[in-house]
Design an enzyme around this catalytic site. Structure first.
Site, PDB file in Angstrom:
ATOM      1  N   ASP A  52       0.842  -1.201   0.000  1.00  0.00           N
ATOM      2  CA  ASP A  52       0.000   0.000   0.000  1.00  0.00           C
ATOM      3  C   ASP A  52       0.879   1.253   0.000  1.00  0.00           C
ATOM      4  O   ASP A  52       0.379   2.380  -0.044  1.00  0.00           O
ATOM      5  CB  ASP A  52      -1.020  -0.007   1.146  1.00  0.00           C
ATOM      6  CG  ASP A  52      -0.390  -0.101   2.515  1.00  0.00           C
ATOM      7  OD1 ASP A  52       0.853  -0.191   2.610  1.00  0.00           O
ATOM      8  OD2 ASP A  52      -1.152  -0.094   3.517  1.00  0.00           O
ATOM      9  N   SER A  53       2.220   1.058  -0.002  1.00  0.00           N
ATOM     10  CA  SER A  53       3.140   2.170  -0.259  1.00  0.00           C
ATOM     11  C   SER A  53       2.904   2.736  -1.662  1.00  0.00           C
ATOM     12  O   SER A  53       3.411   3.817  -1.988  1.00  0.00           O
ATOM     13  CB  SER A  53       4.597   1.719  -0.098  1.00  0.00           C
ATOM     14  OG  SER A  53       4.833   0.528  -0.821  1.00  0.00           O
ATOM     15  N   ASP A  91      -1.101  -6.069  -0.147  1.00  0.00           N
ATOM     16  CA  ASP A  91      -1.537  -5.431   1.099  1.00  0.00           C
ATOM     17  C   ASP A  91      -3.042  -5.209   1.094  1.00  0.00           C
ATOM     18  O   ASP A  91      -3.601  -4.686   0.111  1.00  0.00           O
ATOM     19  CB  ASP A  91      -0.878  -4.041   1.232  1.00  0.00           C
ATOM     20  CG  ASP A  91       0.401  -4.083   2.044  1.00  0.00           C
ATOM     21  OD1 ASP A  91       0.582  -5.020   2.843  1.00  0.00           O
ATOM     22  OD2 ASP A  91       1.223  -3.160   1.869  1.00  0.00           O
ATOM     23  N   LYS A 121      -1.398  -9.350   2.881  1.00  0.00           N
ATOM     24  CA  LYS A 121      -0.675  -8.902   4.086  1.00  0.00           C
ATOM     25  C   LYS A 121      -1.560  -7.931   4.867  1.00  0.00           C
ATOM     26  O   LYS A 121      -2.226  -7.069   4.271  1.00  0.00           O
ATOM     27  CB  LYS A 121       0.652  -8.224   3.705  1.00  0.00           C
ATOM     28  CG  LYS A 121       1.408  -7.635   4.906  1.00  0.00           C
ATOM     29  CD  LYS A 121       2.876  -7.356   4.613  1.00  0.00           C
ATOM     30  CE  LYS A 121       3.158  -6.073   3.884  1.00  0.00           C
ATOM     31  NZ  LYS A 121       2.716  -4.848   4.584  1.00  0.00           N
ATOM     32  N   GLU A 123      -1.665  -5.448   8.593  1.00  0.00           N
ATOM     33  CA  GLU A 123      -0.868  -4.845   9.666  1.00  0.00           C
ATOM     34  C   GLU A 123      -1.559  -5.050  11.015  1.00  0.00           C
ATOM     35  O   GLU A 123      -2.745  -4.782  11.143  1.00  0.00           O
ATOM     36  CB  GLU A 123      -0.695  -3.340   9.412  1.00  0.00           C
ATOM     37  CG  GLU A 123       0.113  -3.042   8.166  1.00  0.00           C
ATOM     38  CD  GLU A 123       0.341  -1.547   7.949  1.00  0.00           C
ATOM     39  OE1 GLU A 123      -0.003  -0.738   8.829  1.00  0.00           O
ATOM     40  OE2 GLU A 123       0.871  -1.203   6.879  1.00  0.00           O
ATOM     41  N   GLU A 190       8.967  -4.130  10.790  1.00  0.00           N
ATOM     42  CA  GLU A 190       9.433  -2.853  10.233  1.00  0.00           C
ATOM     43  C   GLU A 190       9.982  -1.948  11.332  1.00  0.00           C
ATOM     44  O   GLU A 190       9.310  -1.686  12.342  1.00  0.00           O
ATOM     45  CB  GLU A 190       8.276  -2.160   9.494  1.00  0.00           C
ATOM     46  CG  GLU A 190       8.704  -0.829   8.881  1.00  0.00           C
ATOM     47  CD  GLU A 190       7.742  -0.298   7.827  1.00  0.00           C
ATOM     48  OE1 GLU A 190       6.776  -0.995   7.465  1.00  0.00           O
ATOM     49  OE2 GLU A 190       7.957   0.834   7.359  1.00  0.00           O
TER      50      GLU A 190
HETATM   51  O1  KIV Z   1       3.550  -1.114   1.686  1.00  0.00           O
HETATM   52  C1  KIV Z   1       4.732  -1.488   1.735  1.00  0.00           C
HETATM   53  O2  KIV Z   1       5.547  -1.186   0.847  1.00  0.00           O
HETATM   54  C2  KIV Z   1       5.144  -2.300   2.868  1.00  0.00           C
HETATM   55  C3  KIV Z   1       6.609  -2.558   3.024  1.00  0.00           C
HETATM   56  C4  KIV Z   1       7.284  -1.357   3.550  1.00  0.00           C
HETATM   57  C5  KIV Z   1       6.875  -3.758   3.852  1.00  0.00           C
HETATM   58  O3  KIV Z   1       4.357  -2.703   3.645  1.00  0.00           O
END
Ligand code: KIV
Length: 272
Positions: A52-53, A91, A121, A123, A190
């Protein structure tokens, strides 16, 4: 019996488990589109994360909170089309799994059905355990993410290193065990002290992938745009820049502009 094969044709969660068992480090990077994912996959990268980056590096937001499930599905669909070997993890974006496990499952199912990815994934630890359990019960592999969890930035207030205090360190250790016991196939840690990450990695049997968590873990992940030097404004200590792609792109574009303005492009061989 272990299934680890160095020249594996398709990376699965079982292959990653075997890599941990054989002390083979796992390399993971983010990607958000077909072309980049294809380049990455051809290098032999083990895991591609549709992070989600994307909210930061693709859309220009200052956090990961605004990106939507539809937008993540759009990015992931392109990535999956470009990948034949790596394991693709997607994510679940902010707001699509925290409120209840039914929503979490339907968000994860949309990702699996509409993108063709192999896993999701999420969080968080104990507080999202019902959602993790429900997603796993549908046969969807789940990667956890603890430590600095960017979707909680407004709770943390800053992007500084987490778990320097004993209480938070204890919670992360306990959450890592909860995620393992629930059946997650791996965990991202992280921006936490290296010693803490090493302890967790040695205590749990599933792979631990670090980002700013030191070397004594089972693998590493970086955001592609950061490690390639496409983004310039983000420079945490843990980030190693392998290239200065921003400068290379600028130089190429400046050369192109010059050629167009001077009439040097196209030449006789570049026309019909
Ligand atoms: O969204 C992302 O890029 C991440 C990484 C920093 C692990 O969760």
């Amino acid at each position: 019996m272990s299934i680890y094969k160095p020249n594996v044709r398709k990376v699965t969660t079982h292959v990653l488990q075997a890599m941990k068992l054989h002390n083979k480090k796992i390399a993971m990077l983010t990607a958000y589109d077909y072309s980049m994912a294809k380049i990455l996959d051809n290098t032999g990268i083990d895991i591609i994360l549709v992070g989600d980056s994307a909210s930061n590096v693709m859309a220009g937001y200052d956090s990961t909170l605004p990106i939507t499930l539809d937008q993540m599905i759009y990015h992931a669909t392109g990535v999956v089309r470009g990948v034949s070997r790596a394991l693709v993890v997607v994510d679940l974006p902010f707001g699509t799994y925290q409120s209840n496990s039914t929503l979490a499952l339907s968000s994860a199912i949309r990702i699996m059905k509409e993108t063709g990815a192999s896993s999701v994934k999420l969080e968080g630890g104990e507080e999202i355990s019902e959602s993790v359990k429900r997603i796993l019960s549908a046969g969807i592999p789940v990667m956890g993410h603890l430590g600095l969890t960017p979707q909680s930035i407004h709770k943390f207030g800053t992007y500084t290193v987490r778990a320097e205090e004993e209480e938070e360190a204890k919670k992360i250790i306990s959450d890592a065990h909860i995620l393992e016991d629930l059946g997650c196939f791996a965990i991202v840690l992280e921006k936490i002290p290296a010693e803490l990450a090493a302890k967790i990695s040695s205590e749990i049997k599933i792979p631990v992938i670090g980002i700013g968590a030191g070397a004594q873990v089972d693998g590493q992940v970086l955001v592609l745009h950061d490690m390639l030097g496409i983004t310039q404004e983000f420079s945490p200590r843990f980030l190693r820049r392998y290239h200065n792609l921003s400068a290379e792109i600028s130089n190429a574009v400046i050369d192109y502009i010059k050629d167009v303005k001077s009439g040097g492009f196209p030449n006789n061989n570049e026309q019909y």
